[in-house]
Write an enzyme that holds these catalytic residues in place. Structure first.
Site, PDB file in Angstrom:
ATOM      1  N   GLU A   1      -4.267  12.325  -8.039  1.00  0.00           N
ATOM      2  CA  GLU A   1      -4.351  11.283  -9.058  1.00  0.00           C
ATOM      3  C   GLU A   1      -5.765  11.056  -9.556  1.00  0.00           C
ATOM      4  O   GLU A   1      -5.953  10.574 -10.673  1.00  0.00           O
ATOM      5  CB  GLU A   1      -3.720   9.978  -8.571  1.00  0.00           C
TER       6      GLU A   1
ATOM      7  N   ASN B   1     -14.564 -19.779   0.198  1.00  0.00           N
ATOM      8  CA  ASN B   1     -14.028 -18.420   0.249  1.00  0.00           C
ATOM      9  C   ASN B   1     -13.692 -18.135   1.702  1.00  0.00           C
ATOM     10  O   ASN B   1     -14.567 -18.187   2.557  1.00  0.00           O
ATOM     11  CB  ASN B   1     -15.057 -17.421  -0.268  1.00  0.00           C
ATOM     12  N   GLY B   2     -12.430 -17.835   2.002  1.00  0.00           N
ATOM     13  CA  GLY B   2     -12.043 -17.546   3.375  1.00  0.00           C
ATOM     14  C   GLY B   2     -10.746 -18.230   3.739  1.00  0.00           C
ATOM     15  O   GLY B   2      -9.972 -18.664   2.874  1.00  0.00           O
TER      16      GLY B   2
ATOM     17  N   GLU C   1       0.353  10.594   1.321  1.00  0.00           N
ATOM     18  CA  GLU C   1      -0.607   9.706   0.673  1.00  0.00           C
ATOM     19  C   GLU C   1      -1.900  10.447   0.357  1.00  0.00           C
ATOM     20  O   GLU C   1      -2.481  10.266  -0.724  1.00  0.00           O
ATOM     21  CB  GLU C   1      -0.883   8.497   1.577  1.00  0.00           C
TER      22      GLU C   1
ATOM     23  N   ARG D   1     -13.337 -10.855  -7.829  1.00  0.00           N
ATOM     24  CA  ARG D   1     -12.993 -11.328  -6.486  1.00  0.00           C
ATOM     25  C   ARG D   1     -11.753 -12.222  -6.484  1.00  0.00           C
ATOM     26  O   ARG D   1     -11.258 -12.591  -5.419  1.00  0.00           O
ATOM     27  CB  ARG D   1     -14.173 -12.113  -5.883  1.00  0.00           C
TER      28      ARG D   1
ATOM     29  N   HIS E   1      10.437  27.495   5.917  1.00  0.00           N
ATOM     30  CA  HIS E   1      11.627  27.374   5.076  1.00  0.00           C
ATOM     31  C   HIS E   1      11.283  27.459   3.591  1.00  0.00           C
ATOM     32  O   HIS E   1      11.969  26.854   2.761  1.00  0.00           O
ATOM     33  CB  HIS E   1      12.367  26.081   5.408  1.00  0.00           C
TER      34      HIS E   1
ATOM     35  N   CYS F   1     -12.292 -14.896  -2.602  1.00  0.00           N
ATOM     36  CA  CYS F   1     -12.619 -15.710  -3.769  1.00  0.00           C
ATOM     37  C   CYS F   1     -14.100 -15.564  -4.090  1.00  0.00           C
ATOM     38  O   CYS F   1     -14.867 -14.987  -3.326  1.00  0.00           O
ATOM     39  CB  CYS F   1     -12.300 -17.174  -3.502  1.00  0.00           C
TER      40      CYS F   1
ATOM     41  N   LYS G   1      -3.487  10.843  -3.412  1.00  0.00           N
ATOM     42  CA  LYS G   1      -4.849  10.403  -3.740  1.00  0.00           C
ATOM     43  C   LYS G   1      -5.617  11.520  -4.426  1.00  0.00           C
ATOM     44  O   LYS G   1      -6.315  11.295  -5.415  1.00  0.00           O
ATOM     45  CB  LYS G   1      -5.605   9.991  -2.473  1.00  0.00           C
TER      46      LYS G   1
ATOM     47  N   LYS H   1      -3.299   0.472 -13.261  1.00  0.00           N
ATOM     48  CA  LYS H   1      -3.312  -0.156 -11.934  1.00  0.00           C
ATOM     49  C   LYS H   1      -1.951  -0.730 -11.570  1.00  0.00           C
ATOM     50  O   LYS H   1      -1.494  -0.583 -10.447  1.00  0.00           O
ATOM     51  CB  LYS H   1      -4.377  -1.263 -11.892  1.00  0.00           C
TER      52      LYS H   1
ATOM     53  N   TRP I   1      -8.770 -16.296  -5.450  1.00  0.00           N
ATOM     54  CA  TRP I   1      -7.751 -15.329  -5.047  1.00  0.00           C
ATOM     55  C   TRP I   1      -6.863 -16.088  -4.067  1.00  0.00           C
ATOM     56  O   TRP I   1      -7.246 -16.369  -2.953  1.00  0.00           O
ATOM     57  CB  TRP I   1      -8.408 -14.122  -4.383  1.00  0.00           C
TER      58      TRP I   1
END
Length: 610
Positions: free
Chosen positions: A489, A100-101, A482, A27, A505, A2, A486, A605, A74
């Protein structure tokens, strides 16, 4: 993650708080609010949703006063709602807190307060703090905060004010960032530098276990125990855009470097104090339900799907339950065999991915139980699933996912271990051994990040090519997928990932002189076989970068052109480390080509259409 702000001075605080929150909205954007000392006393205005909602409410009924605190949320404890929004107050409405936490022992503290007759209006851990400070208050807000903090476990950055002492603001930091801004006749509190850069460039950076007491004309710095300390003033010479990225050139790079914190946050409060077991109080699954599940489907899209491929191995190795993985956009159309004994795990960073939501609903229609792994409390996936594990990566701004992906891996490790200890498929000592290794991962990622320049040099060479390949076996193959995603993209270089054993193969036909091959070889039981595959591509002219475990440097150097060694960990945990140099490789390759790293072409996103 946050954002908090605070102001004490001679100017109206509301516009300063709102401007600060705008700079911190990255945040968290589930809700926002401010508390201000007005002529009528302490007043709070807060609302669910984006900051614009709060601005609209305040435009009609402004809070006038020169001392205040603010928050953009958040959500972690409690869904996004007006009641769960910060700032929080005690019952007397004389004390207010922004936080925050995570307070790990908030339920224990809340139960004690309930027994004393306190009443709560939210589901949050933060509201407990405001009540706790009120209980401890005896005429000195600083000592009250110190005593309250002494009872709390977890991570917190706090700004606290009380109507009884309107000339003082108290700030505390423990495992969550907090800075103090120094102005002429005014002082500021913020989670991050951008929030106050418009007003001052002179700041104190609080360390863990430190607190500050702010008045208009002075800042007292001390430890939580009350010992006064001195600190040097840090003068900020960044521009505002750079400051929003915490000094990093791009959000993606910032988020790569935030992964150690994301690992710690996602594990925090989910491992017992003795480190020997996993605790997941957020799950509604009883041991009986877990014992009755005989198959698992993991369903996701893109990067989340790659996390699911690692999750498949985690669950099968730890809980010994068979797992299928599916791309969400295909899941419904193959008429999957779903029974009441099936657990469907859906994975989504945003919690709003349209295909994943459709798969979730189809699974529930067929009678399956659904567990969601997502980064967003209150998202559609989180609301509709039967059980939810929130990954505490914080908001991810760059389109290319980094810290959200690795936090999903941590969630799978935690759930796999939780299931294993329930079924008894791993002994208590085995679970404790894995958990100890997991808790070393953040420090090991930091060690990898310290070697970023090594990756940069290779990435700049790779950027000159239009095609390349990733290879690996077992979990290395899952990570290779992955890494390949990355790279393409954000750099637009064509790349493909293959299981190394499949080279003969067909794929070897594509190997030509000078083509780059990224070879992952961190699975010890498959190391020699992967090494043989590397020799196959080298014999046909490939230029190989090997991702290896520490200790294999001398041997690997005989077969690869470049190498990057990750710190030693358990074989099952290597994906949480080996993907980091691949993220850096993609970032620096894109940078070398001059692309917009944070906003690659044609991509968004969150994919909210099928």
């Amino acid at each position: 993650m946050c954002g908090i702000v605070g102001y004490i001075g001679n100017r109206e605080s509301q516009p300063i708080l709102l401007e600060g929150l705008k700079k911190l909205e990255y945040r968290g954007y589930d809700s926002a609010g401010i508390a201000v000392f007005t002529e009528q006393g302490l007043e709070i205005t807060k609302t669910v949703g984006r900051l614009a909602n709060l601005e609209g409410r305040l435009s009609d009924e402004p809070l006038r006063g020169t001392v205040g605190i603010g928050h953009t949320r958040w959500a972690t404890h409690g869904k996004p709602s007006d009641a769960n929004s910060h700032p929080h107050a005690d019952e007397s409405h004389k004390f207010s807190v922004v936080h925050n936490g995570i307070i790990e022992n908030y339920l224990e503290l809340k139960e004690e307060l309930l027994q004393q007759g306190h009443r709560f209006v939210s589901e949050t851990d933060t509201e407990v703090i405001s009540h706790l400070v009120a209980v401890e208050y005896d005429g000195d807000i600083v000592k009250a905060v110190q005593r309250a903090v002494g009872k709390m476990r977890g991570a917190f950055a706090l700004a606290v004010l009380t109507e009884y002492e309107p000339e003082r603001l108290v700030a505390v930091r423990y495992a969550s960032p907090l800075i103090i801004g120094i102005g002429d006749g005014e002082k500021f509190i913020a989670s991050d530098i951008p929030a106050i850069l418009e007003h001052t460039r002179d700041i104190y950076i609080l360390n863990d276990g430190e607190m500050a007491v702010l008045t208009r004309d002075a800042v007292e710095l001390m430890t939580i125990e009350g010992n006064f300390i001195a600190k040097d003033v840090f003068h900020v010479d960044w521009d505002l855009i750079t400051a929003e990225k915490a000094g990093f050139d791009h959000f993606m790079l910032k988020e790569i470097y935030e992964q150690p914190k994301a690992y710690r946050d996602t594990m925090r409060g989910r491992i017992s104090e003795d480190g020997r077991s996993v605790v997941l109080p957020e799950l509604n699954m009883t041991p009986e339900i877990l014992r009755g599940i005989n198959r698992v489907h993991i369903v996701a899209c893109g990067t989340a799907m790659h996390a699911g491929l690692v999750g498949k191995t985690i669950i099968e190795q730890l809980a010994r339950i068979p797992v299928e993985t599916d791309v969400a956009s295909e899941y419904r159309y193959r008429s999957p065999i779903i029974t009441p004994d099936t657990l469907v795990i859906v994975v989504s960073q945003s919690g709003e991915t349209a295909d994943t939501l459709a798969a979730l609903r189809e699974a529930q229609r067929c009678g399956a139980r659904v567990l969601a792994i997502t980064n967003v409390v209150g998202s559609s996936v989180a609301r509709e699933a039967d059980d939810v594990i929130i990954t505490l990566a914080g908001p991810e701004i760059a389109v290319a996912s980094t810290k959200a992906y690795t936090s999903q891996l941590i969630a799978f490790y935690l759930f796999g271990l939780y299931w294993a200890q329930t079924l008894g498929t791993k002994t208590a000592d085995e679970v404790a051994h894995i958990l100890a290794a997991m808790q070393s991962l953040p420090e090991q990622v930091e060690k990898i990040l310290a070697q970023a320049e090594t990756v940069k040099a290779v990435a700049e060479e790779i950027s000159k090519h239009s095609n390349l390949f990733f290879i690996g076996r077992g979990l290395d193959y899952a990570v290779a997928l992955e890494g390949s995603l990355k790279l393409k993209e954000i750099s637009y270089i064509h790349s493909e990932a293959y299981a190394a054993g499949e080279l003969k193969h067909g794929t070897l036909a594509l190997i030509e002189d000078g083509i780059p091959v990224i070879a992952l070889m961190t699975q010890e039981e498959l190391y020699e076989k992967t090494l043989s595959n590397i020799k196959e591509v080298k014999a046909r002219g490939a230029h190989v970068l090997g991702i290896i475990n520490e200790g294999h440097e001398a041997e690997a150097a005989k077969s690869v052109d470049h190498q990057f060694a990750i710190p030693r960990t358990l074989t099952l945990l290597t994906p949480a480390l080996s993907v980091v140099p691949l993220q850096l490789l993609s970032y620096y390759a894109s940078l070398a080509l001059g692309h917009d790293v944070d906003k690659p072409r044609n991509l968004a996103k969150s994919v909210t259409v099928e």
